[in-house]
Design an enzyme around this catalytic site. Structure first.
Site, PDB file in Angstrom:
ATOM      1  N   LYS A  41      36.247   2.450 -23.723  1.00 48.62           N
ATOM      2  CA  LYS A  41      35.267   3.472 -23.265  1.00 48.62           C
ATOM      3  C   LYS A  41      34.011   3.486 -24.136  1.00 48.62           C
ATOM      4  O   LYS A  41      33.652   4.500 -24.728  1.00 48.62           O
ATOM      5  CB  LYS A  41      35.882   4.861 -23.221  1.00 48.62           C
ATOM      6  CG  LYS A  41      37.097   4.975 -22.316  1.00 48.62           C
ATOM      7  CD  LYS A  41      37.568   6.421 -22.212  1.00 48.62           C
ATOM      8  CE  LYS A  41      38.802   6.573 -21.363  1.00 48.62           C
ATOM      9  NZ  LYS A  41      40.029   6.090 -21.995  1.00 48.62           N
TER      10      LYS A  41
HETATM   11  P1  5BU Z   1      49.446   8.470 -18.888  1.00 48.26           P
HETATM   12  O1  5BU Z   1      50.498   8.463 -19.965  1.00 48.26           O
HETATM   13  O2  5BU Z   1      49.882   7.731 -17.608  1.00 48.26           O
HETATM   14  O3  5BU Z   1      48.898   9.843 -18.632  1.00 48.26           O
HETATM   15  O4  5BU Z   1      48.277   7.581 -19.548  1.00 48.26           O
HETATM   16  C1  5BU Z   1      47.068   7.365 -18.910  1.00 48.26           C
HETATM   17  C2  5BU Z   1      46.233   6.376 -19.690  1.00 48.26           C
HETATM   18  O5  5BU Z   1      44.993   6.190 -19.011  1.00 48.26           O
HETATM   19  C3  5BU Z   1      45.877   6.790 -21.114  1.00 48.26           C
HETATM   20  O6  5BU Z   1      45.838   5.625 -21.909  1.00 48.26           O
HETATM   21  C4  5BU Z   1      44.489   7.386 -20.989  1.00 48.26           C
HETATM   22  O7  5BU Z   1      43.711   7.188 -22.155  1.00 48.26           O
HETATM   23  C5  5BU Z   1      43.908   6.599 -19.839  1.00 48.26           C
HETATM   24  N1  5BU Z   1      42.936   7.358 -19.023  1.00 48.26           N
HETATM   25  C6  5BU Z   1      43.248   8.496 -18.329  1.00 48.26           C
HETATM   26  O8  5BU Z   1      44.389   8.957 -18.377  1.00 48.26           O
HETATM   27  N2  5BU Z   1      42.312   9.123 -17.567  1.00 48.26           N
HETATM   28  C7  5BU Z   1      41.046   8.690 -17.469  1.00 48.26           C
HETATM   29  O9  5BU Z   1      40.243   9.267 -16.747  1.00 48.26           O
HETATM   30  C8  5BU Z   1      40.730   7.495 -18.185  1.00 48.26           C
HETATM   31  C9  5BU Z   1      41.675   6.860 -18.940  1.00 48.26           C
HETATM   32 BR1  5BU Z   1      39.042   6.837 -18.045  1.00 48.26          BR
END
Ligand code: 5BU
Length: 253
Positions: free
Chosen positions: A89
């Protein structure tokens, strides 16, 4: 339109490679391997690698990072045919971002096939990443929308991000977004905030199911982290997400 057909519309080599890979491997699952030590990350990449098209990392949460680790990760990517996406990012002025991409201790440009950038600082961020990135056949995703509650990426922001990306189709491969943003088949949409049980976490993350993301919001790649990581059997769970994602894709084609 099928992934394989869409590949011919892409001006970026890596985008073509990704769409072809997804079609051949029959998976639109990206695994967000958010763990804090290198050994666990490599073991999970080896275990889940056969199920995914993309492995997403946050390199700066590792507490024992070494450059040697990135060589092992690239080896696993080749072994299991997935691409590596560092969820960095980038969000600064071009001159700073260029150094953050190529240098520092992580040397992201050397091992990450895909990185992402916020559009907040303007097109200079894309130009800065593009010159080093294209020489290594890399691709960039622009952050058009986020999954978290009350975030500031409204429809106007997403539209302006799309228009910015449209100026650089040779390097930008698509978007991090919650939905499809354009009818141009060259863009690839990656969506985080995915779990088989919709809901939220205690820090603002919001989840929709793979089915909703792909059939209703017309996204392409589902990004799953804790849905797989926190399961008793991560491999079995990854297979469930893979199946749900692919079934939803087939139902739209
Ligand atoms: P989760 O454990 O499935 O909630 O992880 C989601 C991943 O995607 C995590 O590494 C976040 O940093 C990433 N992410 C997110 O959740 N939402 C966003 O809008 C973005 C990245 Br951009």
């Amino acid at each position: 339109m099928q992934f394989s057909e869409r590949a011919s519309f892409c001006k970026n080599f890596l985008a073509k490679q990704l769409l072809t890979l997804m079609d051949e491997k029959k998976t639109n699952l990206a695994f967000s391997v958010d763990v804090t030590n290198c050994q666990s990350l490599l073991e999970l990449a080896d275990l889940i690698g056969p199920e995914i098209c993309v492995l997403k990392t946050h390199i700066d949460i590792l507490n024992d990072f070494t450059i040697d680790f990135t060589k092992k990760l690239v080896h696993l990517a080749k072994k299991h045919h997935f691409l590596i996406f560092e969820d960095r990012k980038f969000a600064d002025i071009g001159n700073t971002v260029k150094q953050q991409y190529q240098g520092g201790m992580y040397r992201i440009a050397d091992w990450a096939d895909i990185v992402n950038a916020h559009s907040i600082s303007g097109p200079g961020v894309i130009e800065a990443l593009m010159y080093p990135g294209l020489t290594k056949q890399r691709g960039l995703l622009m952050l058009a929308e986020m999954s978290s509650k009350n975030n500031l990426t409204d429809a106007i922001y997403a539209q302006k991000t799309l228009e910015m990306a449209e100026q650089f189709p040779e390097f930008v491969i698509g978007f991090i977004s919650q939905r499809k943003l354009s009818n141009n088949p060259n863009w690839i949409y990656f969506s985080p905030g995915i779990q088989l049980d919709p809901g939220k976490d205690e820090l603002g993350q919001q989840y929709v199911t793979p089915h909703t993301a792909i059939t209703h919001h017309q996204t392409d790649i589902i990004i799953v982290g804790r849905g797989i990581l926190q399961a008793d059997d991560p491999l079995a769970e990854a297979k469930k997400y893979r199946e749900a994602g692919w079934k939803a894709y087939l139902s739209t084609n």
